[in-house]
Structures are given as structure tokens and as C-alpha cells.
Design a protein around this motif. Structure first.
Motif: not given
Ligand code: HEC
Length: 135
Positions: A47-53, A58-60, A91-93, A102-104
Motif C-alpha cells: 500500500s505504501c512502497l510505490d510512493c515512498h521509496g 513523496f515527502s522524502n 494515524t493517516r491510514t 488519508y493514506m494511501p
């Protein structure tokens, strides 16, 4: 005068019920520890990898190693060990899906079981166990 005899009886009974009821959550929080590698990483990877590393960052915020996860992103730490409610990674999930934070942002969100596992993992101290990251 039954009622006057019942009152002193009822009080310890009530206390007993409170103590028994109160021990419920404490007992469940000492449930088996959540294993990061087998229970948390697969969720972040999905759910997170594509946009975070992965494809993008995003957002480093990078989720591919313990160091990067503990470092956090542009806004600061995303994991505060022992404090799930102060950990944006969780918390964002948990926000309603229509919340801007909301994430993702896109893709499959976390199920209730998954947010619960992430919550417990952070509450238990965010121990990465044997997991040293991925390429
Ligand atoms: C489709 C892309 C995308 C996916 C997938 C995604 N994010 Fe994000 N994320 C973003 C963008 C864009 C930002 C920057 C804007 C913002 O903060 O809302 C961001 C920012 C964040 C931040 C704030 C970091 C900081 O310090 O600035 C956190 C925490 C976060 N994401 C967690 C997650 C988690 C946890 C997942 C997986 C459940 C996830 N993201 C999945 C796009 C994504």
C-alpha cells in the motif's frame, strides 16, 4: 429491611465486576507480539512502497529500511515507538478515506485487522526484529 443489607454486599460485587472487566483489555494487549517482517512489511509494500521509496518518494518518506522509517519524512517522525496516536504512519491510514490526509493516496487501503496490527506493533515499541530492510 432487605435493601439495607444488600447495599454493603453490592459494593464489593460491583468492584469485583469492574476489576474483572478492566482486566480484559490489559490481557489482550499482552497478546503475541506483532512480527514486522511477516505482518507489517507486506502491508507497507502493497500500500505504501510505490510512493515512498519505490517508484516515487513523496515527502522524502522512505519505507524500505528501519532507519528510513524511523527518520520519517518532511513533516518529521512518522513512528513514535509506544505512541501509536502520535505516529502518522498509522494515524493517516486510520482516517476516513475522503480525508485529504488519508493514506494511501491511491491503491489498496489498510483493513481494520491491518491497522490494528500496525497499532499494536507501534504500541509495543516498534521493534523491527530481524528485518533490516529491502532493496
Ligand atoms: C499514490 C501515492 C501514495 C501512496 C500509495 C502512499 N502515499 Fe503517503 N504520501 C503521498 C504524498 C503525495 C504525500 C505528500 C503529501 C501529504 O503529506 O499528504 C505523502 C505523505 C505521507 C506522509 C507524511 C510524511 C511527511 O513527513 O511529510 C505519511 C506519514 C504517509 N504519506 C504515509 C503513507 C502510508 C503509511 C502509506 C501506505 C499505507 C502511504 N503513505 C501511501 C503519496 C502516497
Amino acid at each position: 429491611m432487605r435493601s439495607t443489607r444488600l447495599i454493603p454486599m453490592a459494593f464489593p460485587l460491583l468492584l469485583f465486576i469492574l476489576v474483572v472487566a478492566g482486566s480484559g483489555p490489559a490481557a489482550s494487549s499482552s497478546a503475541e507480539a506483532v512480527d514486522f517482517a511477516s505482518e507489517i512489511w507486506p502491508v507497507l509494500e502493497r500500500s505504501c512502497l510505490d510512493c515512498h521509496g519505490g517508484k516515487d518518494t513523496f515527502s522524502n518518506l522512505v519505507v524500505t529500511s528501519p532507519e528510513a522509517l524511523l527518520k520519517g519524512g518532511d513533516l518529521g517522525k512518522v513512528i513514535v515507538p509506544g505512541k501509536p496516536d502520535e505516529s502518522p504512519l498509522l494515524t493517516r491510514t486510520e482516517l476516513p478515506m475522503d480525508d485529504l490526509d488519508y493514506m494511501p493516496v491511491e491503491g489498496e487501503g489498510l483493513s481494520e485487522e491491518e491497522t490494528a496490527a500496525l497499532r499494536q506493533w507501534i504500541a509495543d515499541g516498534a521493534d523491527f526484529g530481524d528485518w533490516t530492510g529491502t532493496e
